[in-house]
Design a protein around this motif. Structure first.
Motif, mmCIF file in Angstrom:
data_model
loop_
_atom_site.group_PDB
_atom_site.id
_atom_site.type_symbol
_atom_site.label_atom_id
_atom_site.label_comp_id
_atom_site.label_asym_id
_atom_site.label_seq_id
_atom_site.Cartn_x
_atom_site.Cartn_y
_atom_site.Cartn_z
ATOM 1 N N THR A 14 0.827 -1.200 0.000
ATOM 2 C CA THR A 14 0.000 0.000 0.000
ATOM 3 C C THR A 14 0.862 1.251 0.000
ATOM 4 N N THR A 15 0.238 2.356 -0.349
ATOM 5 C CA THR A 15 0.923 3.636 -0.272
ATOM 6 C C THR A 15 1.307 3.929 1.182
ATOM 7 N N GLY A 102 6.838 -0.835 -5.909
ATOM 8 C CA GLY A 102 5.820 0.178 -6.156
ATOM 9 C C GLY A 102 4.440 -0.346 -5.827
ATOM 10 N N GLY A 103 3.441 0.498 -6.062
ATOM 11 C CA GLY A 103 2.082 0.135 -5.673
ATOM 12 C C GLY A 103 1.064 0.130 -6.793
ATOM 13 N N SER A 104 1.517 0.200 -8.056
ATOM 14 C CA SER A 104 0.579 0.146 -9.182
ATOM 15 C C SER A 104 0.265 -1.317 -9.492
ATOM 16 N N MET A 105 -0.758 -1.825 -8.828
ATOM 17 C CA MET A 105 -1.036 -3.255 -8.853
ATOM 18 C C MET A 105 -1.422 -3.767 -10.243
ATOM 19 N N GLN A 267 -9.691 16.142 0.329
ATOM 20 C CA GLN A 267 -9.823 15.371 -0.909
ATOM 21 C C GLN A 267 -8.597 14.506 -1.161
ATOM 22 N N ILE A 268 -7.432 15.069 -0.885
ATOM 23 C CA ILE A 268 -6.197 14.296 -1.089
ATOM 24 C C ILE A 268 -6.122 13.132 -0.094
ATOM 25 N N ILE A 269 -6.488 13.404 1.158
ATOM 26 C CA ILE A 269 -6.505 12.336 2.167
ATOM 27 C C ILE A 269 -7.434 11.207 1.742
ATOM 28 N N LEU A 270 -8.651 11.563 1.332
ATOM 29 C CA LEU A 270 -9.644 10.544 0.957
ATOM 30 C C LEU A 270 -9.203 9.765 -0.277
ATOM 31 N N SER A 271 -8.626 10.462 -1.251
ATOM 32 C CA SER A 271 -8.157 9.790 -2.466
ATOM 33 C C SER A 271 -7.030 8.808 -2.155
ATOM 34 N N THR A 272 -6.146 9.208 -1.256
ATOM 35 C CA THR A 272 -5.017 8.344 -0.896
ATOM 36 C C THR A 272 -5.504 7.126 -0.111
ATOM 37 N N ARG A 273 -6.465 7.328 0.781
ATOM 38 C CA ARG A 273 -7.035 6.194 1.519
ATOM 39 C C ARG A 273 -7.751 5.235 0.565
ATOM 40 N N LYS A 278 -7.871 0.010 -2.434
ATOM 41 C CA LYS A 278 -7.818 -0.711 -3.706
ATOM 42 C C LYS A 278 -6.588 -1.604 -3.774
ATOM 43 N N GLN A 279 -5.466 -1.088 -3.305
ATOM 44 C CA GLN A 279 -4.235 -1.882 -3.308
ATOM 45 C C GLN A 279 -4.395 -3.120 -2.432
ATOM 46 N N LEU A 280 -5.015 -2.955 -1.264
ATOM 47 C CA LEU A 280 -5.249 -4.095 -0.371
ATOM 48 C C LEU A 280 -6.193 -5.115 -1.004
ATOM 49 N N THR A 281 -7.204 -4.628 -1.698
ATOM 50 C CA THR A 281 -8.137 -5.537 -2.372
ATOM 51 C C THR A 281 -7.409 -6.375 -3.410
ATOM 52 N N TRP A 282 -6.548 -5.722 -4.188
ATOM 53 C CA TRP A 282 -5.736 -6.461 -5.152
ATOM 54 C C TRP A 282 -4.891 -7.526 -4.441
#
Length: 313
Positions: A14-15, A102-105, A267-273, A278-282
């Motif tokens: 994750t990020t 990296g984190g681009s799953m 907005q940045i906080i929510l987007s990053t969370r 999504k990364q965890l789901t992957w």
């Protein structure tokens, strides 16, 4: 080393989990070259908002696929796939270890699964398509044109997703075949033995705290100034592909007085969370992964060392 296939390492996660820190630490004891698997780090000039490795790290350890595109340029997953294959081959030829971090799953997925034989991005063809839309009143949008030549793909892609619509049209005009048919044609898997590690905070609240800390550091380093300079120097504009990188659109809106500071920050906080979720789901659906807890990076580091020693020694 008993495996017939050359081994490569994936350090996913994750990020804000400490992937870069861990990769740099490992590079001090192993002959490692790092390959970035991050769709944001490819862009030049965008350093703070993408949490790019600092100049010292970039100097002492070879990093691939960082600063390879201008913010106005596109970078497809097929380009990534073929670039990585060439780079891995070069690293192994040097007698070194390729460590992909990296984190681009989605990028990782395309390395693990056989990839369809799609053409690389062609700027001339993209310009041709865009001009075709502008000069032909019959097709009002990219999605309208895509629906004409590849209705199956058009049904799968949202009309507002300009990049994916343009990519599907580009594939059609380059090959004469719909993207929906080409993606069904699979090639062989990459010829390497992959060892996969996934790094994250097992405690969700600690993950969110790490995200908050990372964002605060970005602002302290001058994220707002970075974006203002990019906009002022015309290196970044709202319609550029790089604007999809997390944080840049809200900051753009704030600079243009469209939202206030608090809304921009939230907005940045929510987007990053959301990205971390999504990364965890992957990763939870991933096979053959060694899980590592960001709460104890020293333990994670020693765990990776033990496995690498078994592989390479």
């Amino acid at each position: 080393m008993n495996n017939k296939l050359s081994p490569i390492i994936f350090l996913m996660g994750t990020t804000a989990s400490g992937k870069t820190y861990l990769a740099m630490k490992l590079s001090k004891i192993f002959p490692i070259e790092l390959i970035s698997v991050d769709s944001s780090l490819i862009y030049k000039w965008m350093d703070i908002g993408t949490a790019k490795p600092n100049k010292k790290d970039l100097y002492y350890v070879k990093h691939w696929l960082i600063d390879i595109k201008e913010p106005h340029e596109y970078y497809s997953v097929s380009e990534f796939y073929y670039n990585v294959l060439k780079i891995i081959k070069l690293i192994i030829k040097k007698g070194k270890i390729p460590l992909l971090v990296g984190g681009s799953m989605f990028y990782y997925k395309k390395l693990i699964e056989p990839i369809s034989p799609l053409p690389s991005t062609n700027i001339q063809v993209r310009n041709f398509i865009i001009n075709k839309i502008k000069n032909n009143g019959k097709y009002q949008t990219l999605h309208d044109l895509l629906n004409k030549v590849d209705s199956y793909s058009a049904n799968k892609i949202h009309p507002s997703d300009l990049q994916r619509n343009l990519r599907a049209l580009e594939v059609f005009f380059l090959t004469g075949k719909p993207l929906s048919k080409l993606i069904k044609i699979k090639k062989n898997k990459i010829p390497y033995k992959i060892y996969q590690f996934a790094l994250t905070y097992y405690d969700r609240n600690k993950l969110y705290n790490a995200i908050n800390t990372r964002l605060m550091k970005m602002f302290q380093l001058g994220f707002e100034v970075e974006v203002r300079n990019l906009l002022y120097n015309k290196k970044l504009q709202i319609n550029f592909p790089a604007m999809r990188c997390i944080g840049y659109k809200p900051m753009y809106s704030y600079i243009n007085n469209e939202i206030n500071y608090t809304d921009m920050f939230n907005q940045i906080i929510l987007s990053t969370r959301h990205l971390a979720k999504k990364q965890l789901t992957w990763l939870r659906n991933w096979n053959n992964v060694h899980w590592l807890n960001s709460e104890n990076l020293d333990f994670a580091y020693n765990s990776i060392i033990k496995i690498i020693n078994k592989i390479f020694l």
